[in-house]
Design an enzyme around this catalytic site. Structure first.
Site, short mmCIF file in Angstrom:
data_model
loop_
_atom_site.label_atom_id
_atom_site.label_comp_id
_atom_site.label_asym_id
_atom_site.label_seq_id
_atom_site.Cartn_x
_atom_site.Cartn_y
_atom_site.Cartn_z
N HIS A 1 -0.59 -0.39 2.29
CA HIS A 1 -1.61 0.30 3.06
C HIS A 1 -2.65 -0.69 3.60
O HIS A 1 -2.98 -0.66 4.79
CB HIS A 1 -2.29 1.36 2.18
CG HIS A 1 -3.35 2.16 2.86
ND1 HIS A 1 -3.19 3.48 3.20
CD2 HIS A 1 -4.60 1.82 3.28
CE1 HIS A 1 -4.29 3.92 3.79
NE2 HIS A 1 -5.17 2.92 3.84
N GLU A 2 -3.13 -1.58 2.73
CA GLU A 2 -4.16 -2.54 3.15
C GLU A 2 -3.60 -3.58 4.13
O GLU A 2 -4.27 -3.95 5.09
CB GLU A 2 -4.82 -3.20 1.94
CG GLU A 2 -5.52 -2.24 1.00
CD GLU A 2 -6.46 -1.26 1.68
OE1 GLU A 2 -7.10 -1.60 2.69
OE2 GLU A 2 -6.56 -0.11 1.19
#
Length: 163
Positions: A134-135
């Protein structure tokens, strides 16, 4: 210091990031501390620099609740993705109140640098793998909105985040 969060449609969320060089500048080290304060304040599990208005190739992982101490990932790259995938509900501090199902590889290998410029590798198939993906997506200007298979909450809020 708690930093203001960038929310869609903020252009910084779609702006290419710059790699960091070592030794880190003092303001980059301070940024990591401020990102930690910010992710804790926002009840998040990770925070990428674009989410605090900086087009830098760095994110902070905050999984204290599962016993993983907070750590930055600097200039990260995913070097391997499993063919096996799984679908989970995800939210994002840059699209508050909106949640949806996102399919991601179950297992990944990521290479990144720590604050001292030392390269490290993580291979994982737990929640950490999902947070890393996600990051790193943020650092590649990809948001969960781009990956939603189904919106599970907050669909009525999406017009607020039109680009």
């Amino acid at each position: 210091m708690i930093l203001p969060l960038s929310k869609l449609p903020a252009r910084v969320l779609r702006t290419p990031v710059e790699d960091l060089t070592f030794p880190l500048k003092k303001d980059h080290a301070r940024l990591i501390k401020n990102m930690l304060d910010t992710v804790i304040s926002a009840n998040g599990v990770g925070l990428a620099c674009p989410q605090v208005g900086k087009s830098l190739n760095m994110a902070l992982i905050y999984l204290d609740e599962v016993g993983v101490p907070p750590f930055p990932i600097i200039n990260p790259k995913i070097t391997h993705r499993s063919r096996e995938t799984e679908v989970m509900d995800e939210g994002c501090l840059s699209i508050p109140g909106v949640f949806g199902t996102v399919r991601r590889p179950k297992k990944i290998t990521m290479e990144a640098y720590d604050i001292n410029g030392e390269k490290f590798t993580i291979t994982d198939d737990t929640f950490l793998a999902r947070v890393l993906q996600h990051e790193i997506d943020h650092l590649n200007n990809i948001l969960i909105r781009d990956k939603f298979e189904k919106i599970t909450a907050g669909e009525e809020l999406l017009p607020n985040f039109a680009e």
